[in-house]
Design an enzyme around this catalytic site. Structure first.
Site, PDB file in Angstrom:
ATOM      1  N   ASP A  74      31.327  42.609  32.907  1.00 45.39           N
ATOM      2  CA  ASP A  74      32.137  42.201  31.761  1.00 45.39           C
ATOM      3  C   ASP A  74      31.237  41.647  30.654  1.00 45.39           C
ATOM      4  O   ASP A  74      30.094  41.273  30.907  1.00 45.39           O
ATOM      5  CB  ASP A  74      33.233  41.184  32.160  1.00 45.39           C
ATOM      6  CG  ASP A  74      32.710  40.043  33.022  1.00 45.39           C
ATOM      7  OD1 ASP A  74      31.491  39.848  33.075  1.00 45.39           O
ATOM      8  OD2 ASP A  74      33.537  39.341  33.618  1.00 45.39           O
ATOM      9  N   ASN A 143      41.800  31.390  37.261  1.00 47.87           N
ATOM     10  CA  ASN A 143      43.142  31.959  37.058  1.00 47.87           C
ATOM     11  C   ASN A 143      43.346  33.242  37.879  1.00 47.87           C
ATOM     12  O   ASN A 143      44.302  33.972  37.650  1.00 47.87           O
ATOM     13  CB  ASN A 143      43.378  32.253  35.573  1.00 47.87           C
ATOM     14  CG  ASN A 143      42.399  33.286  35.018  1.00 47.87           C
ATOM     15  OD1 ASN A 143      41.477  33.714  35.721  1.00 47.87           O
ATOM     16  ND2 ASN A 143      42.592  33.683  33.784  1.00 47.87           N
ATOM     17  N   HIS A 145      41.216  35.809  37.987  1.00 48.43           N
ATOM     18  CA  HIS A 145      40.601  37.023  37.442  1.00 48.43           C
ATOM     19  C   HIS A 145      39.403  37.455  38.288  1.00 48.43           C
ATOM     20  O   HIS A 145      38.770  36.651  38.964  1.00 48.43           O
ATOM     21  CB  HIS A 145      40.222  36.858  35.963  1.00 48.43           C
ATOM     22  CG  HIS A 145      39.086  35.936  35.645  1.00 48.43           C
ATOM     23  ND1 HIS A 145      39.033  35.208  34.471  1.00 48.43           N
ATOM     24  CD2 HIS A 145      37.943  35.617  36.304  1.00 48.43           C
ATOM     25  CE1 HIS A 145      37.913  34.505  34.428  1.00 48.43           C
ATOM     26  NE2 HIS A 145      37.228  34.742  35.536  1.00 48.43           N
ATOM     27  N   GLU A 150      42.216  39.796  33.643  1.00 51.47           N
ATOM     28  CA  GLU A 150      43.022  38.595  33.549  1.00 51.47           C
ATOM     29  C   GLU A 150      44.405  38.816  34.186  1.00 51.47           C
ATOM     30  O   GLU A 150      44.810  39.965  34.425  1.00 51.47           O
ATOM     31  CB  GLU A 150      43.201  38.232  32.064  1.00 51.47           C
ATOM     32  CG  GLU A 150      41.896  37.902  31.355  1.00 51.47           C
ATOM     33  CD  GLU A 150      41.389  36.491  31.661  1.00 51.47           C
ATOM     34  OE1 GLU A 150      41.282  36.120  32.848  1.00 51.47           O
ATOM     35  OE2 GLU A 150      41.115  35.769  30.698  1.00 51.47           O
TER      36      GLU A 150
HETATM   37  P1  PGA Z   1      32.348  30.693  38.351  1.00 54.64           P
HETATM   38  O1  PGA Z   1      33.138  31.904  37.693  1.00 54.64           O
HETATM   39  O2  PGA Z   1      31.433  31.284  39.376  1.00 54.64           O
HETATM   40  O3  PGA Z   1      31.576  30.065  37.229  1.00 54.64           O
HETATM   41  O4  PGA Z   1      33.349  29.784  38.968  1.00 54.64           O
HETATM   42  C1  PGA Z   1      33.769  32.822  38.534  1.00 54.64           C
HETATM   43  C2  PGA Z   1      34.411  33.916  37.712  1.00 54.64           C
HETATM   44  O5  PGA Z   1      35.121  33.615  36.756  1.00 54.64           O
HETATM   45  O6  PGA Z   1      34.208  35.092  38.053  1.00 54.64           O
END
Ligand code: PGA
Length: 255
Positions: A74, A143, A145, A150
């Site tokens: 992404d 959330n 994702h 999302e």
């Molecule tokens: P994080 O992010 O490892 O910083 O918790 C995870 C993600 O959003 O894929």
């Protein structure tokens, strides 16, 4: 509760260090089986321990990334790799330079294309031309994702532009540098594309993820928690968690 009809794999480790080692073992084994593997890596804080293990193994000559191809998972729309806030640049610094991936073996998302729909389709075609991803490594967003798929993302979604939710913008703000606002849009490899990977590794650590991991693994699959769709992959999905992230699971999955 998860029933025996779902045959994906869950492995729970004492702490994030042990989970990182186990995740690195999966990457190592994929590359030993196929030195020409196509892999996508996540950004965020979760994979940093795994990155350290992989870099150490590469330095010792235990794993050879010289023929591996990487597809970015992404990126923010309009953010070039020169930008300090680029996810591609972050991955480059955090992992790719350390393991000897050269720019010619990195596929970057077309986030500055004039025709993003056509460019995203081309990105999909590049993945297809490699025979799909051999390994998609994913973190779990607060959330639900995966990549920037999302809430609302369907199981058959493809590489595309997507609007970021307020929760993801808050998460991103912890990393964001400079006065320019975080773009409200990103491009992400789609859930459907991820589901076609030969292997999927979901790496989840820390007690802040306990609630969303339970929803992803134990509630009915739904676009409300896009990570839940990964269960469709069955035995091609391995979830690696530490005890803190797994602490809300109602029982250990038989797999
Ligand atoms: P994080 O992010 O490892 O910083 O918790 C995870 C993600 O959003 O894929």
């Amino acid at each position: 509760m998860i029933t025996g009809t779902e045959n994906w794999n869950l492995a729970i480790f004492r702490d994030s260090l042990a989970a990182s080692e186990a995740a690195a073992d999966v990457v190592t084994s994929v590359i030993h089986d196929n030195p020409y593997a196509a892999i996508s890596f996540p950004t965020g804080s979760t994979p940093l321990g795994m990155f350290d293990v992989l870099a150490a193994r590469a330095a010792r000559g235990e794993i050879d990334f010289s023929n591996v191809t990487v597809f970015c998972l992404d990126e923010y729309i309009g953010v070039t790799v020169e930008d300090p806030n680029s996810l591609t640049r972050w991955l480059w610094d955090a992992l790719l330079t350390r393991i000897g991936i050269t720019p010619d073996r990195l596929h970057t998302l077309p986030v500055i294309a004039n025709d993003p729909v056509a460019a995203a389709t081309e990105y999909e075609e590049a993945i297809t031309a490699r025979g799909g991803l051999d390994l998609a490594i994913l973190g779990l967003g607060p959330n639900g994702h995966v990549g920037y798929n999302e809430p609302g993302s369907s199981a058959d979604s493809r590489t595309r532009e997507i609007a970021l939710t307020p929760e993801s913008l808050t998460q991103a703000s912890a990393y964001w540098e400079g006065a320019v606002a975080i773009p409200g849009q990103a491009m992400t490899i789609g859930v459907g594309t991820l589901l076609e990977s030969k292997q999927i590794l979901l790496l989840v650590t820390g007690d802040a993820k306990a609630g969303i991991l339970r929803r992803a693994l134990e509630e009915p699959m739904s676009a409300d928690v896009p990570a839940s769709w990964l269960r469709i992959a069955g035995p091609r999905l391995s979830v690696i968690a530490d005890e803190a992230a797994a602490s809300n699971l109602s029982a250990v999955h038989p797999g």
